[in-house]
Write a protein that holds these residues in place. Structure first.
Motif, mmCIF file in Angstrom:
data_model
loop_
_atom_site.group_PDB
_atom_site.id
_atom_site.type_symbol
_atom_site.label_atom_id
_atom_site.label_comp_id
_atom_site.label_asym_id
_atom_site.label_seq_id
_atom_site.Cartn_x
_atom_site.Cartn_y
_atom_site.Cartn_z
ATOM 1 N N LYS A 8 -5.847 6.836 6.598
ATOM 2 C CA LYS A 8 -7.057 6.507 5.837
ATOM 3 C C LYS A 8 -6.695 6.039 4.427
ATOM 4 N N GLU A 9 -5.804 6.760 3.755
ATOM 5 C CA GLU A 9 -5.381 6.351 2.408
ATOM 6 C C GLU A 9 -4.631 5.023 2.446
ATOM 7 N N LEU A 10 -3.754 4.844 3.426
ATOM 8 C CA LEU A 10 -3.006 3.588 3.536
ATOM 9 C C LEU A 10 -3.968 2.409 3.630
ATOM 10 N N LEU A 11 -4.972 2.527 4.481
ATOM 11 C CA LEU A 11 -5.940 1.436 4.634
ATOM 12 C C LEU A 11 -6.770 1.252 3.365
ATOM 13 N N GLU A 12 -7.104 2.346 2.713
ATOM 14 C CA GLU A 12 -7.845 2.259 1.452
ATOM 15 C C GLU A 12 -7.030 1.479 0.409
ATOM 16 N N TYR A 13 -5.738 1.787 0.314
ATOM 17 C CA TYR A 13 -4.876 1.112 -0.659
ATOM 18 C C TYR A 13 -4.626 -0.343 -0.281
ATOM 19 N N ALA A 14 -4.665 -0.656 1.013
ATOM 20 C CA ALA A 14 -4.422 -2.027 1.474
ATOM 21 C C ALA A 14 -5.670 -2.908 1.393
ATOM 22 N N ALA A 15 -6.844 -2.300 1.366
ATOM 23 C CA ALA A 15 -8.101 -3.057 1.403
ATOM 24 C C ALA A 15 -8.220 -4.148 0.337
ATOM 25 N N PRO A 16 -7.810 -3.934 -0.897
ATOM 26 C CA PRO A 16 -7.954 -5.008 -1.888
ATOM 27 C C PRO A 16 -7.149 -6.278 -1.562
ATOM 28 N N TYR A 73 5.356 2.391 10.161
ATOM 29 C CA TYR A 73 5.215 2.998 8.833
ATOM 30 C C TYR A 73 5.083 4.502 9.035
ATOM 31 N N ASN A 74 6.103 5.262 8.628
ATOM 32 C CA ASN A 74 6.066 6.711 8.746
ATOM 33 C C ASN A 74 5.744 7.268 7.364
ATOM 34 N N LEU A 75 4.498 7.660 7.164
ATOM 35 C CA LEU A 75 4.039 8.104 5.850
ATOM 36 C C LEU A 75 4.629 9.448 5.470
ATOM 37 N N GLU A 76 4.836 10.317 6.439
ATOM 38 C CA GLU A 76 5.412 11.630 6.159
ATOM 39 C C GLU A 76 6.871 11.509 5.719
ATOM 40 N N ALA A 95 0.838 -1.205 0.000
ATOM 41 C CA ALA A 95 0.000 0.000 0.000
ATOM 42 C C ALA A 95 0.875 1.258 0.000
ATOM 43 N N CYS A 96 2.020 1.207 0.655
ATOM 44 C CA CYS A 96 2.944 2.354 0.668
ATOM 45 C C CYS A 96 3.496 2.644 -0.724
ATOM 46 N N SER A 97 3.516 1.644 -1.583
ATOM 47 C CA SER A 97 4.030 1.860 -2.943
ATOM 48 C C SER A 97 3.168 2.866 -3.716
ATOM 49 N N ARG A 98 1.978 3.149 -3.218
ATOM 50 C CA ARG A 98 1.083 4.132 -3.849
ATOM 51 C C ARG A 98 1.174 5.497 -3.178
ATOM 52 N N ASN A 99 2.160 5.665 -2.295
ATOM 53 C CA ASN A 99 2.444 6.938 -1.611
ATOM 54 C C ASN A 99 1.259 7.521 -0.839
ATOM 55 N N PRO A 100 0.699 6.757 0.087
ATOM 56 C CA PRO A 100 -0.401 7.311 0.883
ATOM 57 C C PRO A 100 0.111 8.446 1.767
ATOM 58 N N ARG A 101 -0.735 9.428 1.986
ATOM 59 C CA ARG A 101 -0.371 10.546 2.852
ATOM 60 C C ARG A 101 -0.983 10.421 4.244
ATOM 61 N N ARG A 157 -5.570 -17.802 -4.572
ATOM 62 C CA ARG A 157 -4.541 -18.053 -5.588
ATOM 63 C C ARG A 157 -4.114 -16.773 -6.301
ATOM 64 N N ILE A 158 -4.821 -15.690 -6.002
ATOM 65 C CA ILE A 158 -4.555 -14.418 -6.670
ATOM 66 C C ILE A 158 -3.395 -13.705 -5.975
ATOM 67 N N LEU A 159 -2.436 -13.268 -6.779
ATOM 68 C CA LEU A 159 -1.275 -12.564 -6.248
ATOM 69 C C LEU A 159 -1.358 -11.072 -6.544
ATOM 70 N N TYR A 160 -0.776 -10.281 -5.663
ATOM 71 C CA TYR A 160 -0.558 -8.866 -5.938
ATOM 72 C C TYR A 160 0.953 -8.644 -5.939
ATOM 73 N N SER A 161 1.386 -7.606 -6.600
ATOM 74 C CA SER A 161 2.810 -7.274 -6.588
ATOM 75 C C SER A 161 2.959 -5.786 -6.313
ATOM 76 N N TYR A 162 4.136 -5.409 -5.850
ATOM 77 C CA TYR A 162 4.395 -3.998 -5.566
ATOM 78 C C TYR A 162 5.866 -3.697 -5.781
ATOM 79 N N ARG A 163 6.134 -2.422 -5.924
ATOM 80 C CA ARG A 163 7.501 -1.894 -5.986
ATOM 81 C C ARG A 163 7.482 -0.533 -5.298
ATOM 82 N N LEU A 164 8.253 -0.408 -4.222
ATOM 83 C CA LEU A 164 8.310 0.867 -3.511
ATOM 84 C C LEU A 164 9.039 1.909 -4.350
ATOM 85 N N PRO A 165 8.519 3.119 -4.417
ATOM 86 C CA PRO A 165 9.232 4.201 -5.099
ATOM 87 C C PRO A 165 10.581 4.465 -4.422
ATOM 88 N N ASP A 166 11.505 5.029 -5.167
ATOM 89 C CA ASP A 166 12.866 5.263 -4.668
ATOM 90 C C ASP A 166 12.922 6.098 -3.401
#
Length: 160
Positions: free
Chosen positions: A39-47, A112-115, A30-36, A145-154
């Motif tokens: 609430k956003e972190l949980l929204e991105y993690a929900a799926p 997880y320090n979002l700032e 979820a952090c790979s989507r840069n939550p601020r 059986r469904i996988l998700y993948s992520y890549r953290l921004p630099d």
């Protein structure tokens, strides 16, 4: 189930909750989507695990209903009667909640320090956390059986 304490810092404050070990990777994805915000972190993690995220949201709503920054007596009562590995989600509002938010449970404690865009593995006995990885989507608490993948921004850092 391997339990871990997960503490999230955003511009408005800090929340802390328990989760299954796989939530470490899930929140990192979820952090790979840069939550601020939390609430956003949980929204991105929900799926990745809808039931887990719903339980965290519900727990924070209950905390907010019974506690204020000026009065955490209701949570203090819970904290005295419940073992640390069974505490419900809470906001860090005083010295007790700050101490509990930094107390490892089960397989560890990840902050997880979002700032600051940092993930700090204060204690992680669950598994190596990678900048790029994949995980299993959960339904009803069970892996699918469904996988998700992520890549953290630099700009994100994972610390020990």
């Amino acid at each position: 189930m391997a339990t871990v304490r997960l503490t999230v810092v955003d511009r408005d404050g800090t929340v802390s909750f328990l989760g299954p070990g796989h939530a470490i990777k899930m929140l990192t994805a979820a952090c790979s989507r840069n939550p601020r915000t939390v609430k956003e972190l949980l929204e991105y993690a929900a799926p990745y695990d809808t039931d887990f995220v719903a339980s965290v949201r519900a727990g924070l709503a209950v905390f907010d209903e019974h506690n204020t920054p000026e009065n955490t007596a209701a949570f203090q009562t819970v904290a005295r009667t419940v073992e640390p590995e069974r505490l419900p989600p809470f906001r860090v509002l005083d010295e007790l909640t700050r101490t509990l938010s930094l107390q490892p449970v089960g397989v560890g404690l990840v902050l997880y320090n979002l700032e600051a865009r940092r993930i700090v593995q204060l204690v992680n006995r669950y598994g190596e956390l990678l900048r790029q990885d994949r995980g299993r989507i959960r339904r009803g608490g069970e892996p699918t059986r469904i996988l998700y993948s992520y890549r953290l921004p630099d700009e994100w850092r994972i610390l020990p």
